[in-house]
Design a protein around this motif. Structure first.
Motif, PDB file in Angstrom:
ATOM      1  N   LYS A  57       0.789  -1.277  -0.082  1.00 47.95           N
ATOM      2  CA  LYS A  57       0.097  -0.049  -0.114  1.00 47.95           C
ATOM      3  C   LYS A  57       0.864   1.188   0.077  1.00 47.95           C
ATOM      4  O   LYS A  57       0.853   2.157  -0.910  1.00 47.95           O
ATOM      5  CB  LYS A  57      -0.989   0.079   1.145  1.00 47.95           C
ATOM      6  N   PHE A  58       1.916   1.158   0.844  1.00 48.70           N
ATOM      7  CA  PHE A  58       2.781   2.436   0.839  1.00 48.70           C
ATOM      8  C   PHE A  58       3.612   2.613  -0.251  1.00 48.70           C
ATOM      9  O   PHE A  58       3.671   3.608  -0.940  1.00 48.70           O
ATOM     10  CB  PHE A  58       3.814   2.300   1.934  1.00 48.70           C
ATOM     11  N   ARG A  59       3.889   1.408  -0.968  1.00 50.65           N
ATOM     12  CA  ARG A  59       4.896   1.688  -2.219  1.00 50.65           C
ATOM     13  C   ARG A  59       4.233   1.922  -3.602  1.00 50.65           C
ATOM     14  O   ARG A  59       4.383   2.915  -4.209  1.00 50.65           O
ATOM     15  CB  ARG A  59       5.777  -0.004  -2.601  1.00 50.65           C
ATOM     16  N   ASP A  60       2.770   1.352  -3.535  1.00 51.18           N
ATOM     17  CA  ASP A  60       2.107   1.511  -4.889  1.00 51.18           C
ATOM     18  C   ASP A  60       1.166   2.662  -4.482  1.00 51.18           C
ATOM     19  O   ASP A  60       0.891   3.497  -5.785  1.00 51.18           O
ATOM     20  CB  ASP A  60       1.145   0.260  -4.936  1.00 51.18           C
ATOM     21  N   ASN A  61       0.522   3.060  -3.356  1.00 52.10           N
ATOM     22  CA  ASN A  61      -0.236   4.164  -3.321  1.00 52.10           C
ATOM     23  C   ASN A  61       0.116   5.313  -2.304  1.00 52.10           C
ATOM     24  O   ASN A  61      -0.568   6.096  -2.012  1.00 52.10           O
ATOM     25  CB  ASN A  61      -1.648   3.608  -2.790  1.00 52.10           C
ATOM     26  N   ASN A  62       1.507   5.203  -1.984  1.00 49.53           N
ATOM     27  CA  ASN A  62       1.874   6.206  -1.028  1.00 49.53           C
ATOM     28  C   ASN A  62       0.980   6.309   0.011  1.00 49.53           C
ATOM     29  O   ASN A  62       0.878   7.439   0.505  1.00 49.53           O
ATOM     30  CB  ASN A  62       1.949   7.556  -1.947  1.00 49.53           C
ATOM     31  N   ASP A  63       0.609   5.217   0.787  1.00 52.72           N
ATOM     32  CA  ASP A  63      -0.531   5.218   1.674  1.00 52.72           C
ATOM     33  C   ASP A  63       0.494   5.448   3.254  1.00 52.72           C
ATOM     34  O   ASP A  63       1.151   4.546   3.614  1.00 52.72           O
ATOM     35  CB  ASP A  63      -1.103   4.037   2.006  1.00 52.72           C
ATOM     36  N   LEU A  64       0.411   6.474   3.780  1.00 59.27           N
ATOM     37  CA  LEU A  64       1.302   7.131   4.937  1.00 59.27           C
ATOM     38  C   LEU A  64       0.707   6.378   6.140  1.00 59.27           C
ATOM     39  O   LEU A  64       1.368   5.853   7.095  1.00 59.27           O
ATOM     40  CB  LEU A  64       1.312   8.556   5.040  1.00 59.27           C
ATOM     41  N   GLY A  68       2.980   4.198   8.551  1.00 57.94           N
ATOM     42  CA  GLY A  68       3.124   4.316   9.920  1.00 57.94           C
ATOM     43  C   GLY A  68       2.767   2.953  10.587  1.00 57.94           C
ATOM     44  O   GLY A  68       3.678   2.863  11.825  1.00 57.94           O
ATOM     45  N   LYS A  69       1.944   2.265  10.213  1.00 57.25           N
ATOM     46  CA  LYS A  69       1.758   0.934  10.897  1.00 57.25           C
ATOM     47  C   LYS A  69       3.040  -0.009  10.953  1.00 57.25           C
ATOM     48  O   LYS A  69       3.538  -0.765  11.810  1.00 57.25           O
ATOM     49  CB  LYS A  69       0.724  -0.022  10.391  1.00 57.25           C
ATOM     50  N   LEU A  70       3.662   0.150   9.727  1.00 59.55           N
ATOM     51  CA  LEU A  70       5.082  -0.516   9.733  1.00 59.55           C
ATOM     52  C   LEU A  70       6.104  -0.093  10.677  1.00 59.55           C
ATOM     53  O   LEU A  70       6.847  -0.680  11.289  1.00 59.55           O
ATOM     54  CB  LEU A  70       5.660  -0.554   7.966  1.00 59.55           C
TER      55      LEU A  70
END
Length: 326
Positions: A57-64, A68-70
């Motif tokens: 999600k973070f890599r493909d959609n830049n989901d911050l 944060g959960k990571l």
């Protein structure tokens, strides 16, 4: 996004749903270090499937929020890693802070398709940031500059601590003070052993050991306990002769003493010039100076008072000429 600016909470999380809704609320500010460590150790760990999901999600959609959960799930790794570097005299909180920076860099660069867990990948970045912080702040003068020297720096301290622990059982055979002094530096045998274990030259171990054992000296200690300025290296390192303002003033004085005086003398009539030269600028071999007022008065056939008046007028004229020249 940073784990250090999180909102503080006075109670423990009541459910995993709270972590999903507002994960940053579970982490108190780093100023309360004990509460921070307790909170991050209670953070739930992610499964491999959850980690993959959030990383994509973070890599493909830049989901911050996913990033944060990571980060939150691996803060305990930073705390544990930072604890290993407590022997350098630097605040534990600062070490954690730098480790968190490395963790966030790891999350940003993590590729979930490589087939490794984030914990293995992040450990490298966490240690790299902590190492950089230690090398920059442990000493004013860097003890390690190249990559090889940095590796030797950390390995040498670790090995040296191990040698001290191994010899603790033998310390009872020596006087307490002598034993402590003996363990300050490595023995010849320990140097050879460490060079073999670290696969470096013996001379490199000796050089790094010398750097590590050298004490820090304040250039300017400042006022002492009695209010008086303490003596420090700055007192004898300062070269006042090469201070820019002093050098400019010295050059100006030299110019006035040579070219300026010559120009001012050219502005006088011959009699006034000779009187000034005899009274102020002439030095005989016997150090008796030039002619007196009475000697000049007898030569020119006037009174000594008249010679003094001519001298005063000439000096005023020279002062004006020097001011214009400067």
């Amino acid at each position: 996004m940073t784990a250090m600016t999180a909102v503080s909470t006075s109670s423990a999380p009541s459910s995993a749903a709270l972590a999903v809704a507002n994960p940053w609320a579970l982490v108190p500010p780093l100023g309360n270090l004990d509460a921070y460590i307790t909170a991050v150790n209670r953070m739930p760990m992610l499964t491999a499937e959850e980690e993959q999901e959030f990383a994509r999600k973070f890599r493909d959609n830049n989901d911050l929020e996913a990033a944060g959960k990571l980060v939150l799930s691996h803060l305990r790794l930073v705390v544990a890693t930072a604890r290993q570097y407590m022997g350098y005299g630097l605040p534990h909180g600062d070490l954690i802070q730098e480790g968190n920076v490395g963790l966030m860099k790891a999350v940003k660069r993590f590729d979930p398709d490589q087939g490794v867990r984030l914990v293995s990948y992040a450990l490298h970045w966490i240690k790299a940031e902590i190492h950089e912080y230690i090398l920059k702040n442990w000493r004013m003068v860097k003890v390690a500059t190249t990559k090889a020297q940095r590796k030797l720096f950390f390995n040498l301290r670790s090995k040296k601590q191990g040698y001290k622990a191994a010899s603790a059982a033998d310390s009872s055979l020596h006087d307490g003070l002598d034993a402590a002094t003996h363990r300050e530096t490595l023995s010849e045998h320990e140097i050879d052993q460490m060079a073999r274990e670290l696969n470096v030259k013996r001379e490199e171990v000796i050089e790094m050991e010398t750097r590590l054992s050298g004490g820090d000296v304040m250039l300017d200690p400042g006022p002492g306990e009695d209010g008086e300025d303490s003596f420090g290296p700055i007192a004898y390192l300062t070269d006042a002769g090469h201070e820019p303002t002093a050098m400019i003033e010295a050059r100006q004085r030299d110019r006035l003493a040579t070219d300026g005086i010559a120009k001012a003398l050219d502005a006088l009539d011959p009699r006034s010039r000779r009187i000034v030269e005899e009274r102020w600028l002439k030095v005989n071999d016997d150090a008796s100076g030039g002619m007196t007022l009475h000697e000049l008065a007898a030569e020119y056939g006037v009174s000594a008072e008249r010679i003094r008046q001519i001298e005063v007028a000439a000096m005023k004229k020279m002062k004006t000429a020097l001011a214009e020249y400067a």
